[in-house]
Design an enzyme around this catalytic site. Structure first.
Site, mmCIF file in Angstrom:
data_model
loop_
_atom_site.group_PDB
_atom_site.id
_atom_site.type_symbol
_atom_site.label_atom_id
_atom_site.label_comp_id
_atom_site.label_asym_id
_atom_site.label_seq_id
_atom_site.Cartn_x
_atom_site.Cartn_y
_atom_site.Cartn_z
ATOM 1 N N HIS A 24 42.128 18.651 71.038
ATOM 2 C CA HIS A 24 41.191 19.217 70.409
ATOM 3 C C HIS A 24 42.221 19.689 68.959
ATOM 4 O O HIS A 24 41.688 20.247 68.050
ATOM 5 C CB HIS A 24 41.250 20.591 71.328
ATOM 6 C CG HIS A 24 40.086 20.600 71.946
ATOM 7 N ND1 HIS A 24 38.520 19.638 71.092
ATOM 8 C CD2 HIS A 24 39.286 20.561 73.631
ATOM 9 C CE1 HIS A 24 37.375 20.152 72.158
ATOM 10 N NE2 HIS A 24 37.988 19.792 73.068
ATOM 11 N N GLN A 36 37.862 25.775 70.140
ATOM 12 C CA GLN A 36 36.655 25.173 70.054
ATOM 13 C C GLN A 36 36.190 27.359 69.727
ATOM 14 O O GLN A 36 35.105 27.170 70.105
ATOM 15 C CB GLN A 36 36.773 25.477 71.814
ATOM 16 C CG GLN A 36 37.101 23.788 71.856
ATOM 17 C CD GLN A 36 37.629 24.132 73.581
ATOM 18 O OE1 GLN A 36 37.855 23.618 74.483
ATOM 19 N NE2 GLN A 36 36.059 22.882 74.122
ATOM 20 N N CYS A 60 33.004 18.561 78.284
ATOM 21 C CA CYS A 60 33.523 19.409 77.111
ATOM 22 C C CYS A 60 32.746 20.680 76.639
ATOM 23 O O CYS A 60 31.563 20.759 76.620
ATOM 24 C CB CYS A 60 34.049 18.486 75.577
ATOM 25 S SG CYS A 60 34.960 19.824 74.498
ATOM 26 N N LEU A 61 32.871 21.787 77.124
ATOM 27 C CA LEU A 61 32.388 22.589 76.114
ATOM 28 C C LEU A 61 31.913 22.648 75.338
ATOM 29 O O LEU A 61 30.930 23.523 74.796
ATOM 30 C CB LEU A 61 33.469 23.993 76.820
ATOM 31 C CG LEU A 61 32.905 24.225 78.044
ATOM 32 C CD1 LEU A 61 34.545 25.906 78.021
ATOM 33 C CD2 LEU A 61 32.107 24.512 78.953
ATOM 34 N N HIS A 118 43.565 16.645 77.095
ATOM 35 C CA HIS A 118 42.002 16.842 76.825
ATOM 36 C C HIS A 118 41.856 17.725 75.394
ATOM 37 O O HIS A 118 41.949 17.906 74.089
ATOM 38 C CB HIS A 118 40.619 17.243 78.080
ATOM 39 C CG HIS A 118 39.686 17.459 77.123
ATOM 40 N ND1 HIS A 118 38.732 16.515 77.140
ATOM 41 C CD2 HIS A 118 38.857 18.933 76.163
ATOM 42 C CE1 HIS A 118 37.320 17.918 76.684
ATOM 43 N NE2 HIS A 118 37.538 18.596 76.187
ATOM 44 N N GLU A 119 42.898 19.142 76.131
ATOM 45 C CA GLU A 119 43.338 20.503 75.110
ATOM 46 C C GLU A 119 44.137 19.966 73.941
ATOM 47 O O GLU A 119 44.033 21.093 73.349
ATOM 48 C CB GLU A 119 43.400 22.026 75.838
ATOM 49 C CG GLU A 119 42.504 22.182 77.250
ATOM 50 C CD GLU A 119 41.225 22.619 77.610
ATOM 51 O OE1 GLU A 119 40.784 23.010 75.495
ATOM 52 O OE2 GLU A 119 40.102 22.143 77.869
ATOM 53 N N GLY A 147 39.124 24.356 80.497
ATOM 54 C CA GLY A 147 40.276 24.460 79.608
ATOM 55 C C GLY A 147 39.489 25.165 78.403
ATOM 56 O O GLY A 147 38.464 24.751 78.433
#
Length: 173
Positions: free
Chosen positions: A135, A52, A89-90, A131-132, A47
């Site tokens: 953000h 991000q 996480c990216l 999670h997304e 995701g």
């Protein structure tokens, strides 16, 4: 479509509360497509949220092997159960942590046509959705990690938040 550069921890946009999408414009459609291309262009990418890639809008996409899910102005309207598992996480490479999340979520969102719809997720899809959505509120998964439950993914050794911040400034990331 274009793959986007992922912002890393320390970038202030990751801590912003994102602005709602007020209209589905060609730019919003392009952003959805770019986010999808970005998560599909690498391994272990489930995701991605707009902040991000430096855009503080309430948009995220995810694909946890069940097909692309697009979230525009998402709001969790129902949650139940509990699960604990590892998250990464990216935007925080090289680190993973143990996080407790709801096992089931129901999310009210807009689709790319601007229509209100509901999306449900269980297990890992529910984790990814939460999670997304976090953000979009300037929350990172590390904010949910308890002391001693954040790890370096190179050697699985526990690290603390201060060590993680120092590592985030290193060129080794």
């Amino acid at each position: 479509m274009a793959e986007k550069t992922i912002r890393k921890i320390g970038d202030p946009v990751l801590r912003e509360i994102c602005k709602p999408v007020t209209a589905i414009t060609p730019n919003i459609i392009k952003l959805l497509n770019d986010l999808a291309e970005t998560i599909r262009s690498g391994e272990n990418r489930a995701g991605l949220a707009a902040p991000q890639v430096g855009i503080p809008k309430r948009i995220a996409v995810l694909d946890y092997g069940t097909g692309l899910i697009e979230l525009i102005n998402p709001v969790v309207v129902e949650r139940s159960g509990e699960q604990t598992g590892f998250e990464a996480c990216l935007s925080i490479p090289g680190v993973y942590g143990t996080v407790r999340r709801a096992q089931y979520v129901k999310v009210k969102t807009l689709n790319r046509a601007g229509e209100e719809t509901f999306v449900e997720g269980v297990d890992q899809v529910a984790v990814c959705m939460q999670h997304e959505i976090d953000h979009l509120d300037g929350v990172l998964y590390i904010d949910h990690v308890k002391k001693g439950q954040l790890f370096n993914d190179r050697n699985d050794k526990p690290i603390d938040v201060l060590q993680m911040i120092r590592m985030s400034k290193s060129r080794d990331w």
